[in-house]
Design a protein around this motif. Structure first.
Motif, mmCIF file in Angstrom:
data_model
loop_
_atom_site.group_PDB
_atom_site.id
_atom_site.type_symbol
_atom_site.label_atom_id
_atom_site.label_comp_id
_atom_site.label_asym_id
_atom_site.label_seq_id
_atom_site.Cartn_x
_atom_site.Cartn_y
_atom_site.Cartn_z
ATOM 1 N N ALA A 22 61.423 -6.906 60.686
ATOM 2 C CA ALA A 22 61.436 -8.358 60.567
ATOM 3 C C ALA A 22 62.671 -8.802 59.790
ATOM 4 C CB ALA A 22 60.167 -8.837 59.865
ATOM 5 N N ALA A 23 63.181 -9.966 60.137
ATOM 6 C CA ALA A 23 64.319 -10.511 59.409
ATOM 7 C C ALA A 23 63.901 -10.877 57.988
ATOM 8 C CB ALA A 23 64.846 -11.741 60.133
ATOM 9 N N GLU A 24 64.835 -10.721 57.067
ATOM 10 C CA GLU A 24 64.578 -11.026 55.669
ATOM 11 C C GLU A 24 65.310 -12.299 55.262
ATOM 12 O OE1 GLU A 24 63.902 -6.642 53.766
ATOM 13 O OE2 GLU A 24 65.956 -7.379 53.872
ATOM 14 N N SER A 25 64.902 -12.861 54.155
ATOM 15 C CA SER A 25 65.580 -14.057 53.664
ATOM 16 C C SER A 25 67.013 -13.718 53.288
ATOM 17 C CB SER A 25 64.854 -14.621 52.444
ATOM 18 O OG SER A 25 65.067 -13.784 51.312
ATOM 19 N N LEU A 26 67.839 -14.738 53.214
ATOM 20 C CA LEU A 26 69.252 -14.549 52.887
ATOM 21 C C LEU A 26 69.419 -13.866 51.539
ATOM 22 C CD1 LEU A 26 72.139 -15.194 53.853
ATOM 23 C CD2 LEU A 26 71.962 -17.361 52.626
ATOM 24 N N VAL A 27 68.715 -14.333 50.537
ATOM 25 C CA VAL A 27 68.868 -13.767 49.196
ATOM 26 C C VAL A 27 68.336 -12.340 49.140
ATOM 27 C CG1 VAL A 27 68.168 -14.001 46.781
ATOM 28 C CG2 VAL A 27 68.886 -16.016 48.077
ATOM 29 N N THR A 28 67.237 -12.038 49.833
ATOM 30 C CA THR A 28 66.728 -10.666 49.863
ATOM 31 C C THR A 28 67.733 -9.733 50.515
ATOM 32 O OG1 THR A 28 64.432 -11.444 49.979
ATOM 33 C CG2 THR A 28 64.856 -9.181 50.662
ATOM 34 N N GLY A 29 68.355 -10.197 51.606
ATOM 35 C CA GLY A 29 69.384 -9.387 52.246
ATOM 36 C C GLY A 29 70.569 -9.155 51.331
ATOM 37 N N LEU A 30 71.000 -10.184 50.605
ATOM 38 C CA LEU A 30 72.107 -10.028 49.660
ATOM 39 C C LEU A 30 71.738 -9.059 48.547
ATOM 40 C CD1 LEU A 30 73.382 -13.726 49.320
ATOM 41 C CD2 LEU A 30 74.541 -11.824 50.472
ATOM 42 N N ALA A 31 70.485 -9.104 48.111
ATOM 43 C CA ALA A 31 70.047 -8.195 47.059
ATOM 44 C C ALA A 31 70.111 -6.746 47.533
ATOM 45 C CB ALA A 31 68.629 -8.554 46.612
ATOM 46 N N ARG A 32 69.764 -6.506 48.794
ATOM 47 C CA ARG A 32 69.868 -5.146 49.326
ATOM 48 C C ARG A 32 71.327 -4.694 49.378
ATOM 49 N NH1 ARG A 32 65.056 -3.320 50.928
ATOM 50 N NH2 ARG A 32 63.481 -4.812 51.618
ATOM 51 N N LEU A 33 72.207 -5.595 49.740
ATOM 52 C CA LEU A 33 73.624 -5.249 49.762
ATOM 53 C C LEU A 33 74.131 -4.954 48.348
ATOM 54 C CD1 LEU A 33 75.009 -7.865 52.328
ATOM 55 C CD2 LEU A 33 74.555 -5.430 52.708
ATOM 56 N N ARG A 34 73.677 -5.720 47.381
ATOM 57 C CA ARG A 34 74.083 -5.465 45.991
ATOM 58 C C ARG A 34 73.588 -4.093 45.534
ATOM 59 N NH1 ARG A 34 72.390 -9.763 41.506
ATOM 60 N NH2 ARG A 34 70.318 -9.003 42.085
ATOM 61 N N ALA A 35 72.379 -3.731 45.938
ATOM 62 C CA ALA A 35 71.850 -2.418 45.580
ATOM 63 C C ALA A 35 72.667 -1.289 46.196
ATOM 64 C CB ALA A 35 70.389 -2.310 46.021
ATOM 65 N N GLU A 36 73.334 -1.584 47.317
ATOM 66 C CA GLU A 36 74.185 -0.585 47.974
ATOM 67 C C GLU A 36 75.589 -0.552 47.383
ATOM 68 O OE1 GLU A 36 73.412 1.682 50.496
ATOM 69 O OE2 GLU A 36 71.414 1.088 49.768
ATOM 70 N N GLY A 37 75.851 -1.419 46.404
ATOM 71 C CA GLY A 37 77.152 -1.413 45.743
ATOM 72 C C GLY A 37 78.064 -2.547 46.124
ATOM 73 N N ALA A 38 77.572 -3.525 46.876
ATOM 74 C CA ALA A 38 78.421 -4.648 47.283
ATOM 75 C C ALA A 38 78.820 -5.475 46.067
ATOM 76 C CB ALA A 38 77.693 -5.529 48.291
ATOM 77 N N THR A 39 80.108 -5.753 45.960
ATOM 78 C CA THR A 39 80.632 -6.578 44.871
ATOM 79 C C THR A 39 81.152 -7.927 45.365
ATOM 80 O OG1 THR A 39 82.814 -5.552 45.088
ATOM 81 C CG2 THR A 39 81.266 -4.551 43.523
ATOM 82 N N GLY A 40 81.120 -8.135 46.656
ATOM 83 C CA GLY A 40 81.580 -9.384 47.236
ATOM 84 C C GLY A 40 81.415 -9.335 48.738
ATOM 85 N N LEU A 41 81.685 -10.450 49.384
ATOM 86 C CA LEU A 41 81.647 -10.545 50.842
ATOM 87 C C LEU A 41 82.960 -11.143 51.308
ATOM 88 C CD1 LEU A 41 78.060 -12.002 51.390
ATOM 89 C CD2 LEU A 41 78.767 -9.620 51.649
ATOM 90 N N GLY A 42 83.575 -10.511 52.302
ATOM 91 C CA GLY A 42 84.822 -11.006 52.858
ATOM 92 C C GLY A 42 84.643 -11.425 54.300
ATOM 93 N N ALA A 43 85.345 -12.470 54.710
ATOM 94 C CA ALA A 43 85.170 -13.040 56.045
ATOM 95 C C ALA A 43 86.176 -12.493 57.044
ATOM 96 C CB ALA A 43 85.279 -14.562 55.982
ATOM 97 N N ALA A 44 85.802 -12.552 58.302
ATOM 98 C CA ALA A 44 86.693 -12.232 59.425
ATOM 99 C C ALA A 44 86.529 -13.309 60.478
ATOM 100 C CB ALA A 44 86.353 -10.865 60.018
ATOM 101 N N PHE A 45 87.652 -13.684 61.114
ATOM 102 C CA PHE A 45 87.634 -14.700 62.171
ATOM 103 C C PHE A 45 88.471 -14.210 63.349
ATOM 104 C CE2 PHE A 45 86.900 -16.908 58.180
ATOM 105 C CZ PHE A 45 85.695 -17.534 58.463
ATOM 106 N N PRO A 46 87.960 -13.200 64.059
ATOM 107 C CA PRO A 46 88.746 -12.580 65.130
ATOM 108 C C PRO A 46 88.664 -13.338 66.446
ATOM 109 C CG PRO A 46 86.635 -11.493 64.963
ATOM 110 C CD PRO A 46 86.656 -12.540 63.872
ATOM 111 N N VAL A 47 89.692 -13.173 67.250
ATOM 112 C CA VAL A 47 89.673 -13.585 68.654
ATOM 113 C C VAL A 47 90.263 -12.437 69.462
ATOM 114 C CG1 VAL A 47 89.886 -16.045 68.137
ATOM 115 C CG2 VAL A 47 91.943 -14.682 68.515
#
Length: 249
Positions: A54-79
């Motif tokens: 099941a999909a998780e809330s935005l903050v819960t997903g961010l918390a899982r990423l933080r637990a994996e060592g995420a220190t930030g999020l960077g964007a991409a805008f490819p074509v």
């Protein structure tokens, strides 16, 4: 306003601010969701990050990423032909290209691609590789040069005749909609993002239809003139929304 930013830019800025302790969860949700109905995160369990199908809330997903060592999020805008902000693998790149945007969790090998259904966005998790990014200063100089070159070329093509609103925007580059950024985003990056969005808007306005172009050849000249500006605008937005490359402040 923050809502004028693409979804990946909003998530990159505000998700990074939350991961670094600058904002509370409610502010993240309000800023990222903006005018959408909801944002959720899915497919983290396929990457071994716990959760379920099941999909998780935005903050819960961010918390899982933080637990994996995420220190930030960077964007991409490819074509197609310009995968700016992506580093692979192919499955992630293909999904990001289809969406036109994505984010990469800094400090991990995880990326998120937005899948929109109506007013709802699901951020689908993928494996992502390290990427090379445009330098903030280089992106800034490239955007300024592209704006000048495009203005000159479109003047030669008599832009005021077939798209007067584009001519107005090019004549008033100092007047642009401000964007709202959370604490922690360097001021030069906030300004760069605003100018990148402005460049992309100019391109979209000019390419809405064939306007007053007298021939297919003239229309092709217009597209050729606008292509470098579109590329510079995307690179500016990627640089402004990727904390790995932010200047110290």
């Amino acid at each position: 306003m923050t809502a004028s930013l693409p979804a990946a830019a909003r998530l990159a800025w505000w998700g990074t601010a939350w991961l670094r302790g600058h904002v509370v969860p409610d502010l993240v949700i309000d800023a990222v969701v903006a005018d959408d109905a909801t944002h959720v995160v899915a497919a983290l369990e396929t990457l071994g990050l716990g959760g379920d199908e099941a999909a998780e809330s935005l903050v819960t997903g961010l918390a899982r990423l933080r637990a994996e060592g995420a220190t930030g999020l960077g964007a991409a805008f490819p074509v197609e032909g310009d995968p700016v902000g992506l580093g692979g693998p192919r499955a992630f790149n293909d999904a990001a290209l289809e969406a036109g945007e994505a984010v990469v969790a800094v400090g991990t090998r995880i990326g998120l691609v937005p899948v929109r259904v109506g007013a709802a966005i699901t951020w689908v998790a993928h494996r992502a590789e390290r990427r090379q990014l445009p330098d903030v200063g280089e992106a800034d100089r490239g955007l300024r040069a592209a704006l000048l070159a495009t203005a000159d070329t479109l003047a030669d093509l008599d832009v005021a005749r077939w798209r007067p609103e584009v001519a107005d925007r090019l004549m008033n580059l100092r007047h642009r909609e401000p964007v709202t950024a959370p604490e922690g985003v360097p001021a030069p990056c906030v300004g760069l993002a605003a100018r990148g969005l402005q460049a992309i808007e100019i391109v979209e306005l000019a390419l809405e239809d064939d306007g007053g172009a007298l021939s297919a050849s003239e229309a092709e000249q217009r597209r050729a003139a606008l292509s470098p500006l579109a590329r510079a605008g995307r690179r500016a937005l990627v640089a402004a929304c990727s904390p790995e490359g932010w200047p110290p402040h």
